[in-house]
Design an enzyme around this catalytic site. Structure first.
Site, mmCIF file in Angstrom:
data_model
loop_
_atom_site.group_PDB
_atom_site.id
_atom_site.type_symbol
_atom_site.label_atom_id
_atom_site.label_comp_id
_atom_site.label_asym_id
_atom_site.label_seq_id
_atom_site.Cartn_x
_atom_site.Cartn_y
_atom_site.Cartn_z
ATOM 1 N N HIS A 48 -36.728 19.980 3.318
ATOM 2 C CA HIS A 48 -36.778 21.307 2.710
ATOM 3 C C HIS A 48 -36.297 22.346 3.713
ATOM 4 C CE1 HIS A 48 -38.201 24.587 0.212
ATOM 5 N NE2 HIS A 48 -38.738 25.116 1.298
ATOM 6 N N ALA A 89 0.870 -1.191 0.000
ATOM 7 C CA ALA A 89 0.000 0.000 0.000
ATOM 8 C C ALA A 89 0.896 1.226 0.000
ATOM 9 C CB ALA A 89 -0.904 -0.037 1.223
ATOM 10 N N GLY A 101 -0.464 14.761 -12.586
ATOM 11 C CA GLY A 101 -0.759 13.381 -12.233
ATOM 12 C C GLY A 101 0.215 12.842 -11.205
ATOM 13 N N ARG A 102 -0.024 11.595 -10.796
ATOM 14 C CA ARG A 102 0.830 10.963 -9.787
ATOM 15 C C ARG A 102 1.278 9.603 -10.288
ATOM 16 N NH1 ARG A 102 1.014 13.329 -4.813
ATOM 17 N NH2 ARG A 102 1.268 11.342 -3.737
ATOM 18 N N GLY A 122 -1.108 21.881 -15.464
ATOM 19 C CA GLY A 122 -2.012 20.751 -15.235
ATOM 20 C C GLY A 122 -3.303 21.226 -14.593
ATOM 21 N N GLY A 123 -4.370 21.236 -15.383
ATOM 22 C CA GLY A 123 -5.677 21.699 -14.882
ATOM 23 C C GLY A 123 -6.562 20.523 -14.521
HETATM 24 P P1 FAD Z 1 -0.667 6.931 0.226
HETATM 25 O O1 FAD Z 1 -1.644 7.781 0.915
HETATM 26 O O2 FAD Z 1 0.235 7.570 -0.769
HETATM 27 O O3 FAD Z 1 0.204 6.238 1.370
HETATM 28 C C1 FAD Z 1 1.282 5.430 1.070
HETATM 29 C C2 FAD Z 1 2.172 5.366 2.299
HETATM 30 O O4 FAD Z 1 3.162 4.373 2.063
HETATM 31 C C3 FAD Z 1 2.940 6.659 2.581
HETATM 32 O O5 FAD Z 1 2.684 7.070 3.904
HETATM 33 C C4 FAD Z 1 4.407 6.288 2.385
HETATM 34 O O6 FAD Z 1 5.269 6.938 3.311
HETATM 35 C C5 FAD Z 1 4.375 4.789 2.653
HETATM 36 N N1 FAD Z 1 5.436 4.035 2.001
HETATM 37 C C6 FAD Z 1 5.732 3.976 0.682
HETATM 38 N N2 FAD Z 1 6.772 3.130 0.473
HETATM 39 C C7 FAD Z 1 7.126 2.657 1.692
HETATM 40 C C8 FAD Z 1 8.129 1.762 2.130
HETATM 41 N N3 FAD Z 1 8.969 1.178 1.288
HETATM 42 N N4 FAD Z 1 8.238 1.504 3.449
HETATM 43 C C9 FAD Z 1 7.387 2.091 4.338
HETATM 44 N N5 FAD Z 1 6.396 2.930 3.966
HETATM 45 C C10 FAD Z 1 6.286 3.209 2.671
HETATM 46 N N6 FAD Z 1 -8.204 11.734 -2.631
HETATM 47 C C11 FAD Z 1 -9.503 11.818 -2.265
HETATM 48 O O7 FAD Z 1 -10.203 10.791 -2.234
HETATM 49 N N7 FAD Z 1 -10.068 13.018 -1.948
HETATM 50 C C12 FAD Z 1 -9.358 14.173 -1.962
HETATM 51 O O8 FAD Z 1 -9.900 15.239 -1.663
HETATM 52 C C13 FAD Z 1 -7.994 14.107 -2.330
HETATM 53 N N8 FAD Z 1 -7.240 15.223 -2.344
HETATM 54 C C14 FAD Z 1 -5.908 15.127 -2.654
HETATM 55 C C15 FAD Z 1 -5.150 16.299 -2.654
HETATM 56 C C16 FAD Z 1 -3.813 16.251 -2.968
HETATM 57 C C17 FAD Z 1 -2.996 17.528 -2.963
HETATM 58 C C18 FAD Z 1 -3.205 14.991 -3.264
HETATM 59 C C19 FAD Z 1 -1.732 14.918 -3.578
HETATM 60 C C20 FAD Z 1 -3.948 13.833 -3.273
HETATM 61 C C21 FAD Z 1 -5.313 13.890 -2.969
HETATM 62 N N9 FAD Z 1 -6.107 12.749 -2.982
HETATM 63 C C22 FAD Z 1 -7.441 12.842 -2.659
HETATM 64 C C23 FAD Z 1 -5.564 11.424 -3.328
HETATM 65 C C24 FAD Z 1 -5.285 10.598 -2.050
HETATM 66 O O9 FAD Z 1 -4.382 11.303 -1.226
HETATM 67 C C25 FAD Z 1 -4.706 9.241 -2.438
HETATM 68 O O10 FAD Z 1 -5.559 8.599 -3.354
HETATM 69 C C26 FAD Z 1 -4.550 8.361 -1.207
HETATM 70 O O11 FAD Z 1 -3.715 8.952 -0.240
HETATM 71 C C27 FAD Z 1 -3.967 6.997 -1.609
HETATM 72 O O12 FAD Z 1 -3.848 6.200 -0.485
HETATM 73 P P2 FAD Z 1 -2.773 5.013 -0.450
HETATM 74 O O13 FAD Z 1 -2.968 4.362 0.888
HETATM 75 O O14 FAD Z 1 -2.883 4.188 -1.656
HETATM 76 O O15 FAD Z 1 -1.340 5.711 -0.520
HETATM 77 P P1 NAD Z 2 -5.012 14.798 -12.735
HETATM 78 O O1 NAD Z 2 -4.860 13.550 -13.493
HETATM 79 O O2 NAD Z 2 -6.296 15.072 -12.023
HETATM 80 O O3 NAD Z 2 -4.774 16.050 -13.690
HETATM 81 C C1 NAD Z 2 -3.608 16.201 -14.429
HETATM 82 C C2 NAD Z 2 -3.896 17.215 -15.523
HETATM 83 O O4 NAD Z 2 -2.672 17.586 -16.103
HETATM 84 C C3 NAD Z 2 -4.792 16.662 -16.628
HETATM 85 O O5 NAD Z 2 -5.826 17.577 -16.882
HETATM 86 C C4 NAD Z 2 -3.830 16.532 -17.817
HETATM 87 O O6 NAD Z 2 -4.478 16.735 -19.060
HETATM 88 C C5 NAD Z 2 -2.834 17.637 -17.514
HETATM 89 N N1 NAD Z 2 -1.502 17.440 -18.081
HETATM 90 C C6 NAD Z 2 -0.790 16.282 -18.180
HETATM 91 N N2 NAD Z 2 0.421 16.534 -18.703
HETATM 92 C C7 NAD Z 2 0.493 17.873 -18.942
HETATM 93 C C8 NAD Z 2 1.495 18.741 -19.446
HETATM 94 N N3 NAD Z 2 2.673 18.276 -19.815
HETATM 95 N N4 NAD Z 2 1.214 20.065 -19.550
HETATM 96 C C9 NAD Z 2 0.005 20.560 -19.139
HETATM 97 N N5 NAD Z 2 -0.982 19.768 -18.656
HETATM 98 C C10 NAD Z 2 -0.731 18.456 -18.535
HETATM 99 O O7 NAD Z 2 -3.756 14.827 -11.727
HETATM 100 P P2 NAD Z 2 -3.462 15.700 -10.446
HETATM 101 O O8 NAD Z 2 -4.259 16.938 -10.446
HETATM 102 O O9 NAD Z 2 -1.972 15.775 -10.367
HETATM 103 O O10 NAD Z 2 -3.980 14.753 -9.286
HETATM 104 C C11 NAD Z 2 -3.416 13.445 -9.095
HETATM 105 C C12 NAD Z 2 -4.439 12.493 -8.547
HETATM 106 O O11 NAD Z 2 -4.747 12.844 -7.202
HETATM 107 C C13 NAD Z 2 -5.765 12.545 -9.299
HETATM 108 O O12 NAD Z 2 -5.786 11.563 -10.294
HETATM 109 C C14 NAD Z 2 -6.795 12.281 -8.255
HETATM 110 O O13 NAD Z 2 -7.167 10.923 -8.309
HETATM 111 C C15 NAD Z 2 -6.109 12.578 -6.938
HETATM 112 N N6 NAD Z 2 -6.754 13.766 -6.333
HETATM 113 C C16 NAD Z 2 -8.065 13.689 -5.995
HETATM 114 C C17 NAD Z 2 -8.695 14.783 -5.439
HETATM 115 C C18 NAD Z 2 -10.138 14.670 -5.056
HETATM 116 O O14 NAD Z 2 -10.643 13.559 -4.986
HETATM 117 N N7 NAD Z 2 -10.823 15.771 -4.811
HETATM 118 C C19 NAD Z 2 -8.010 15.966 -5.257
HETATM 119 C C20 NAD Z 2 -6.678 16.021 -5.624
HETATM 120 C C21 NAD Z 2 -6.061 14.912 -6.162
#
Ligand code: FAD
Ligand code: NAD
Length: 463
Positions: free
Chosen positions: A442, A145, A269-270, A182-183
């Site tokens: 309501h 995970a 993206g991630r 990235g929008g």
């Molecule tokens: P992660 O949360 O990434 O956790 C992985 C953990 O593994 C980390 O703590 C890391 O330190 C640990 N790890 C990795 N490798 C090792 C290793 N070798 N040994 C020990 N530990 C390790 N999702 C939503 O649903 N709603 C939102 O509003 C939302 N907003 C977001 C906003 C931002 C700015 C970002 C970046 C993401 C957002 N997301 C949101 C996405 C959400 O954070 C992820 O989908 C979620 O955290 C994924 O959970 P996970 O458990 O798969 O991994």
């Molecule tokens: P994203 O996939 O949502 O958006 C990336 C955007 O970047 C896309 O619109 C894509 O067309 C654009 N893009 C890609 N390459 C580009 C380039 N070279 N130049 C300009 N634009 C480019 O990714 P994110 O915003 O980085 O978020 C990562 C992940 O985190 C999401 O996939 C989402 O699952 C998660 N997240 C979720 C929430 C939520 O649930 N509210 C909030 C934040 C993040």
């Protein structure tokens, strides 16, 4: 070297990992979860929670600054300012409370948290580098995970000026000019927040639309609001690199331009977090992600993978649901993970909620039946008007023959709170009549779902 033996070892204590650990321990399995960072992963430390705190603070500040000008509510404010250091401390305090809370939940359930970086030796053995030295763990079942990290563009390496969402959430000053490459989810959520805090924000999006995964119709109110906030949105635009002066060089409709920027946030993206010996056990891959079946089993016996490391949708609630299911499977109650109803919420202004199929996807998927779509505008909803919010709608997509609901999407102020009722409707295979037969309180925006369903049946009351 300390040695441990357990039924379940989870690598990563993000939302996926810590939920697996709690449930596995609740089921009586000896459980160890390893993470070098405070538990909660990306979500609690540098993702969902801190971003929503910043979004809330930005909205509060913006409504007060709006009240320094004549406004329909007749509220007048003066001398509004933000002490950003205090805002950041407040946000960090929320993160600390939650990560401490997760430690307590793990302890209460009987799971052991080992703080350190885990490296696979083989599919059943992991070595952990802790502050007190190396520890070795043998497990019958292993759950990967490890989550994800931000994608770095090779021509825009992260550094002082070019930052990822992690640094954006830890900024000590509000940038005057803020360019976001990235929008998508993060770019729009944080772009909107920083625009409300006073940054001059420009969004550079490669696709022809921001939030390209959503229907243009649902993105339109978000786009209109960005324009009101003075955010420049450049679609079909590619980032090319940095000029020697630190400006962002872009290709906008075939024309090269430079955008001045105090900070450039790259949110394209991630990418899955692999390494640490995962390659040593050779799991089958699905592109860059670890391939899993519908029980989150990898190709290696006894090794599961959940959450972001397994690909889209990268959402905390998907990771948690997968984790809960994996723990139950290991405890002897195998069940399949059903991807059909995973709500998605984008915390923009207005917010977007999407569950199930969009009208276009429902039509594509339909075989032998027609699809009906009804859209109720929130300007006809009393509660929305009392919140000073007229833009947005609730849209329901259903089979025309038996009225089974296939999808619900909505855009509106605070509409994220309706995601649970939308998901309940789809998860429980409700029909339009099930919704219209339910009394909705309501005045609430939830009445919009009732009205959209009435509309789909041809007898709306309030439109
Ligand atoms: P992660 O949360 O990434 O956790 C992985 C953990 O593994 C980390 O703590 C890391 O330190 C640990 N790890 C990795 N490798 C090792 C290793 N070798 N040994 C020990 N530990 C390790 N999702 C939503 O649903 N709603 C939102 O509003 C939302 N907003 C977001 C906003 C931002 C700015 C970002 C970046 C993401 C957002 N997301 C949101 C996405 C959400 O954070 C992820 O989908 C979620 O955290 C994924 O959970 P996970 O458990 O798969 O991994
Ligand atoms: P994203 O996939 O949502 O958006 C990336 C955007 O970047 C896309 O619109 C894509 O067309 C654009 N893009 C890609 N390459 C580009 C380039 N070279 N130049 C300009 N634009 C480019 O990714 P994110 O915003 O980085 O978020 C990562 C992940 O985190 C999401 O996939 C989402 O699952 C998660 N997240 C979720 C929430 C939520 O649930 N509210 C909030 C934040 C993040």
């Amino acid at each position: 070297m300390a040695e441990h033996d357990c039924d379940v070892l989870i690598i990563g204590a993000g939302p996926g990992g810590y939920v697996t650990a709690i449930r596995a321990a609740q089921r009586g399995l000896t459980t160890i979860v390893v993470d070098a960072q405070p538990p909660g992963g990306t979500c609690l430390n540098v993702g969902c929670i801190p971003s929503k705190a910043v979004i809330h603070a930005a909205e509060e500040f913006h409504s007060l600054t709006t009240a320094t000008q004549p406004n329909p509510l007749g509220i007048h404010a003066e001398g509004v300012s933000v002490d950003w250091a205090q805002t950041v401390a407040w946000k960090d305090g929320i993160v600390r409370r939650l990560t401490t809370g997760v430690k307590g939940l793990l302890r209460k359930a009987g799971a052991t948290l080992i703080v350190g970086e885990a490296t696979f030796l083989d599919a059943k053995h992991v070595q952990v580098a802790t502050a007190h030295g190396e520890e070795r763990i043998h497990a019958t079942h292993v759950v990967i995970a490890t989550g994800s990290t931000p994608v770095e563009l090779p021509f825009l390496p992260f550094g002082e000026r070019v930052i990822s969402s992690t640094e954006a959430l830890a900024l000590t000053e509000i940038p005057e000019t803020f360019v976001i490459v990235g929008g998508g989810y993060i770019g729009l959520e944080l772009g909107t927040a920083f625009a409300k805090l006073g940054s001059q924000v420009t969004i550079v999006e490669a696709a022809t639309q921001i939030l390209p995964l959503y229907d243009a119709e649902i993105v339109a109110p978000v786009r209109a609001r960005l324009a009101e906030l003075g955010v420049e949105v450049l679609t079909a635009t590619k980032a090319l690199g940095l000029t020697p002066a630190g400006e962002l060089q872009i290709d906008h409709n075939g024309e090269e331009k430079e955008l001045p920027a105090d900070k450039i946030l790259v949110t394209v993206g991630r990418t899955p977090r692999l390494g640490n010996g995962i390659e040593r056990i050779y799991p089958r891959m699905n592109g860059p992600f670890i391939a899993i079946d519908d029980q989150c089993r990898t190709s290696i016996t006894g090794v599961y993978a959940i959450g972001d490391v397994t690909g889209e949708p990268m959402l905390a609630h998907r990771a948690m649901a997968q984790g809960e299911m994996v723990a139950d499977s290991i405890a002897g109650d195998p069940r399949a993970f059903d991807q059909r109803v995973i709500p998605a919420v984008c915390f923009t202004d207005p917010e977007i909620v999407h569950v199930g199929l969009s009208p276009a996807r429902a039509k594509e998927a339909a075989s032998g039946y027609e699809v009906t779509t009804a859209t109720f505008p929130l300007m006809a909803n009393g509660r929305a008007l009392t919140m000073g919010s007229e833009s947005g709608f609730i849209q329901v997509v259903a089979r025309a023959d038996n009225h089974l609901i296939l999808g619900i999407q909505a855009v509106g102020t605070d509409i994220s709170e309706l995601s649970a009722s939308f998901a309940l409707a789809l998860e429980n295979c409700l029909t339009l009549e099930d919704i219209t037969g339910t009394i909705h309180a309501h005045p609430t925006q939830g009445e919009g779902l009732h009205e959209a369903s009435l509309l789909a049946l041809g007898h709306a009351l309030h439109i």
